[in-house]
Design an enzyme around this catalytic site. Sequence first.
Site, PDB file in Angstrom:
ATOM      1  N   GLY A 255      -0.753  15.036   0.474  1.00 32.65           N
ATOM      2  CA  GLY A 255      -0.345  14.927   1.870  1.00 32.65           C
ATOM      3  C   GLY A 255      -1.365  15.347   2.906  1.00 32.65           C
ATOM      4  O   GLY A 255      -1.155  15.107   4.102  1.00 32.65           O
ATOM      5  N   GLU A 293      -1.957  17.379  -5.671  1.00 30.18           N
ATOM      6  CA  GLU A 293      -1.854  15.954  -5.982  1.00 30.18           C
ATOM      7  C   GLU A 293      -2.389  15.095  -4.834  1.00 30.18           C
ATOM      8  O   GLU A 293      -1.645  14.305  -4.262  1.00 30.18           O
ATOM      9  CB  GLU A 293      -0.357  15.688  -6.141  1.00 30.18           C
ATOM     10  CG  GLU A 293       0.090  14.719  -7.149  1.00 30.18           C
ATOM     11  CD  GLU A 293       1.597  14.872  -7.328  1.00 30.18           C
ATOM     12  OE1 GLU A 293       2.028  15.001  -8.466  1.00 30.18           O
ATOM     13  OE2 GLU A 293       2.346  14.879  -6.321  1.00 30.18           O
ATOM     14  N   PRO A 294      -3.643  15.256  -4.458  1.00 28.04           N
ATOM     15  CA  PRO A 294      -4.149  14.522  -3.294  1.00 28.04           C
ATOM     16  C   PRO A 294      -4.423  13.053  -3.587  1.00 28.04           C
ATOM     17  O   PRO A 294      -4.921  12.703  -4.660  1.00 28.04           O
ATOM     18  CB  PRO A 294      -5.459  15.248  -2.979  1.00 28.04           C
ATOM     19  CG  PRO A 294      -5.921  15.759  -4.307  1.00 28.04           C
ATOM     20  CD  PRO A 294      -4.662  16.125  -5.061  1.00 28.04           C
ATOM     21  N   GLY A 295      -4.100  12.224  -2.635  1.00 26.68           N
ATOM     22  CA  GLY A 295      -4.470  10.815  -2.697  1.00 26.68           C
ATOM     23  C   GLY A 295      -5.459  10.538  -1.583  1.00 26.68           C
ATOM     24  O   GLY A 295      -6.671  10.503  -1.766  1.00 26.68           O
ATOM     25  N   ARG A 296      -4.905  10.410  -0.372  1.00 23.74           N
ATOM     26  CA  ARG A 296      -5.704  10.033   0.794  1.00 23.74           C
ATOM     27  C   ARG A 296      -6.959  10.904   0.987  1.00 23.74           C
ATOM     28  O   ARG A 296      -8.047  10.378   1.208  1.00 23.74           O
ATOM     29  CB  ARG A 296      -4.813  10.152   2.033  1.00 23.74           C
ATOM     30  CG  ARG A 296      -5.444   9.644   3.308  1.00 23.74           C
ATOM     31  CD  ARG A 296      -4.547   9.975   4.512  1.00 23.74           C
ATOM     32  NE  ARG A 296      -3.162   9.746   4.266  1.00 23.74           N
ATOM     33  CZ  ARG A 296      -2.504   8.607   4.525  1.00 23.74           C
ATOM     34  NH1 ARG A 296      -3.139   7.600   5.075  1.00 23.74           N
ATOM     35  NH2 ARG A 296      -1.211   8.491   4.251  1.00 23.74           N
ATOM     36  N   ARG A 331      -1.851  -0.892   7.187  1.00 25.17           N
ATOM     37  CA  ARG A 331      -1.508   0.401   7.795  1.00 25.17           C
ATOM     38  C   ARG A 331      -1.328   0.332   9.327  1.00 25.17           C
ATOM     39  O   ARG A 331      -0.417   0.965   9.850  1.00 25.17           O
ATOM     40  CB  ARG A 331      -2.524   1.472   7.396  1.00 25.17           C
ATOM     41  CG  ARG A 331      -2.602   1.675   5.874  1.00 25.17           C
ATOM     42  CD  ARG A 331      -3.283   2.966   5.458  1.00 25.17           C
ATOM     43  NE  ARG A 331      -2.510   4.126   5.860  1.00 25.17           N
ATOM     44  CZ  ARG A 331      -2.737   4.853   6.917  1.00 25.17           C
ATOM     45  NH1 ARG A 331      -3.765   4.589   7.698  1.00 25.17           N
ATOM     46  NH2 ARG A 331      -1.955   5.862   7.215  1.00 25.17           N
ATOM     47  N   CYS A 363      -0.821 -15.329  10.369  1.00 24.96           N
ATOM     48  CA  CYS A 363      -0.008 -16.083  11.311  1.00 24.96           C
ATOM     49  C   CYS A 363       1.058 -15.233  11.967  1.00 24.96           C
ATOM     50  O   CYS A 363       2.246 -15.590  11.920  1.00 24.96           O
ATOM     51  CB  CYS A 363       0.635 -17.257  10.587  1.00 24.96           C
ATOM     52  SG  CYS A 363      -0.610 -18.348   9.932  1.00 24.96           S
ATOM     53  N   GLU A 364       0.690 -14.110  12.515  1.00 24.70           N
ATOM     54  CA  GLU A 364       1.633 -13.397  13.365  1.00 24.70           C
ATOM     55  C   GLU A 364       0.904 -12.507  14.343  1.00 24.70           C
ATOM     56  O   GLU A 364      -0.202 -12.027  14.073  1.00 24.70           O
ATOM     57  CB  GLU A 364       2.674 -12.620  12.549  1.00 24.70           C
ATOM     58  CG  GLU A 364       2.166 -11.674  11.522  1.00 24.70           C
ATOM     59  CD  GLU A 364       3.342 -11.067  10.750  1.00 24.70           C
ATOM     60  OE1 GLU A 364       3.886 -10.088  11.252  1.00 24.70           O
ATOM     61  OE2 GLU A 364       3.703 -11.598   9.679  1.00 24.70           O
ATOM     62  N   TYR A 392      -4.867   3.463   0.446  1.00 23.44           N
ATOM     63  CA  TYR A 392      -3.758   2.552   0.718  1.00 23.44           C
ATOM     64  C   TYR A 392      -4.212   1.228   1.359  1.00 23.44           C
ATOM     65  O   TYR A 392      -3.414   0.556   2.007  1.00 23.44           O
ATOM     66  CB  TYR A 392      -2.677   3.251   1.560  1.00 23.44           C
ATOM     67  CG  TYR A 392      -2.212   4.547   0.926  1.00 23.44           C
ATOM     68  CD1 TYR A 392      -1.430   4.532  -0.217  1.00 23.44           C
ATOM     69  CD2 TYR A 392      -2.598   5.785   1.444  1.00 23.44           C
ATOM     70  CE1 TYR A 392      -1.025   5.720  -0.829  1.00 23.44           C
ATOM     71  CE2 TYR A 392      -2.200   6.973   0.843  1.00 23.44           C
ATOM     72  CZ  TYR A 392      -1.415   6.936  -0.294  1.00 23.44           C
ATOM     73  OH  TYR A 392      -1.023   8.108  -0.885  1.00 23.44           O
TER      74      TYR A 392
HETATM   75  N1  LLP Z   1       2.357  12.926  -4.528  1.00 29.90           N
HETATM   76  C1  LLP Z   1       3.438  12.184  -4.304  1.00 29.90           C
HETATM   77  C2  LLP Z   1       4.655  12.432  -5.082  1.00 29.90           C
HETATM   78  C3  LLP Z   1       3.391  11.152  -3.364  1.00 29.90           C
HETATM   79  O1  LLP Z   1       4.465  10.428  -3.131  1.00 29.90           O
HETATM   80  C4  LLP Z   1       2.200  10.915  -2.649  1.00 29.90           C
HETATM   81  C5  LLP Z   1       2.117   9.835  -1.672  1.00 29.90           C
HETATM   82  C6  LLP Z   1       1.085  11.720  -2.928  1.00 29.90           C
HETATM   83  C7  LLP Z   1       1.202  12.722  -3.867  1.00 29.90           C
HETATM   84  C8  LLP Z   1      -0.242  11.527  -2.234  1.00 29.90           C
HETATM   85  O2  LLP Z   1      -0.148  11.706  -0.871  1.00 29.90           O
HETATM   86  P1  LLP Z   1      -1.481  11.680   0.011  1.00 29.90           P
HETATM   87  O3  LLP Z   1      -2.350  12.840  -0.417  1.00 29.90           O
HETATM   88  O4  LLP Z   1      -2.160  10.393  -0.207  1.00 29.90           O
HETATM   89  O5  LLP Z   1      -0.980  11.823   1.391  1.00 29.90           O
HETATM   90  N2  LLP Z   1       1.161   3.982   2.178  1.00 29.90           N
HETATM   91  C9  LLP Z   1       1.156   5.140   3.049  1.00 29.90           C
HETATM   92  C10 LLP Z   1       1.134   6.448   2.281  1.00 29.90           C
HETATM   93  C11 LLP Z   1       2.263   6.627   1.322  1.00 29.90           C
HETATM   94  C12 LLP Z   1       2.184   7.899   0.553  1.00 29.90           C
HETATM   95  C13 LLP Z   1       3.083   7.860  -0.628  1.00 29.90           C
HETATM   96  N3  LLP Z   1       3.079   9.031  -1.414  1.00 29.90           N
HETATM   97  C14 LLP Z   1      -0.031   5.070   3.999  1.00 29.90           C
HETATM   98  O6  LLP Z   1      -0.808   4.135   3.910  1.00 29.90           O
HETATM   99  O7  LLP Z   1      -0.188   5.941   4.842  1.00 29.90           O
END
Ligand code: LLP
Length: 433
Positions: A255, A293-296, A331, A363-364, A392
């Site tokens: 997050g 659990e980082p993604g972004r 996004r 087309c939008e 994402y």
């Molecule tokens: N853990 C869980 C259980 C999650 O659901 C998520 C993201 C993460 C970790 C990683 O979160 P992050 O570090 O990336 O914020 N499509 C959207 C983001 C959806 C996030 C879904 N869950 C966007 O483009 O902003």
Amino acid sequence: MATSAAPVHDEADPYPLSQVYPLGSRINDRGHLEIGGCDTVELAAQFGTPAFIVAEEDLRARARVYRDGLAALHHDSDVLFASKAFPCTAVYRLLAQEGLACDVASGGELALALAGGFEPARIYLHGNAKSEAELQQALAAGVGHIVLDSADDITRLERVAAAAGRTQEVLLRVTPDVAGDTHAAISTGQADSKFGFGIAQARAAIDLVADAPHLRLVGLHCHIGSQLLALEPFTRAIEALASLGSFEVYNLGGGLGVPYLEHQEAPSISSYLTALTDAARTALPSARRLLVEPGRSLVANSTVTLYTVQTVKRNVSTWVAVDGGMSDNLRPMLYGARYEAALANRMRSAGKGELCQLAGKHCESGDVIVRDVRLPDPRPGDLVVTPATGAYGHAMANNYNGVPRPPVVFCAGGDARLVVRRETYADLVSRDV
Ligand code: LLP
């Protein structure tokens, strides 16, 4: 290395790049943007546009800041790549090499994580609607942990584990009723959520798992939302978990937000990890093992998207339309997300010029990638770059209007290699029967 996004450039640089570009990016003598030592104008000629261009060293550097940073603060810990952010085999492979563990949210992501070389024991399966087949797949693969999200999930996994003659370690996802300041569509910590168990329901869920002979509850999980730019909600969520008793393992989710714009401030990875571990030390004294659990914040700033300008039209606004759009970056349309844009072939004029609407080819009318961005005398054939598209972007790419999805190119030390090829028209009909 700075732990927030910050490209390396020297102090005397008359054309400094915005902080949102990948580490090591620069403007070269020709005034072109360089990513991982590769001239983006040459990349566009070689791989075509649109294309996702990844600075491999940026990904590795951020993975190390996470891994070493958390290990220094809490001995027994692990960093899980939230792979939904960039589910591309080459990214899984690179982050597995860097020693990360992996979070998957579906059977498909599980298959990709295994293909990318993650050890099954270090994979965590999430999902608020896991199917029986996905649970069977996870057990067959030997996934280390499954994160339980509902009472149905508990009874279904107990049945599947019993049939497989296995005992499965599990975590329980808790929704702590803490909402961070982010777009509603990516906020998950509020009580009224499709994810996890509210604090009020979690106790009964813990008892239900305790009564399931083939499940072993090792700890709790919480993830309150995405693109959070303040640390305080994370610490409140940790405090909320304390009321549920003592566990050995806590997965504190992902997050952490990132800067998408030059002057946007985001907490550094190290200050985020310090805030989490401080709060856990105080509120969760039983926590032997801590997971994040980082993604972004691992992948967003590693990548830029290159587009080619197709048309420039002036009516009330100046509309600069490129060869991609909502098929490679949803996004802006889904969350009102803001990006920077510049002409990668004339970077010395970045931030200058006419106010433009950078539009996609779909087309939008909502297909606008960046509103109100200054571009210097844009013309068809110019190369547009939008930075910070690693999270994402590829993940949510789609075939709207029959547009083939872009390739992914890894760049490092001046070498570029294609890791995902562009889709072809043949791919578009490849599932027809
Ligand atoms: N853990 C869980 C259980 C999650 O659901 C998520 C993201 C993460 C970790 C990683 O979160 P992050 O570090 O990336 O914020 N499509 C959207 C983001 C959806 C996030 C879904 N869950 C966007 O483009 O902003």
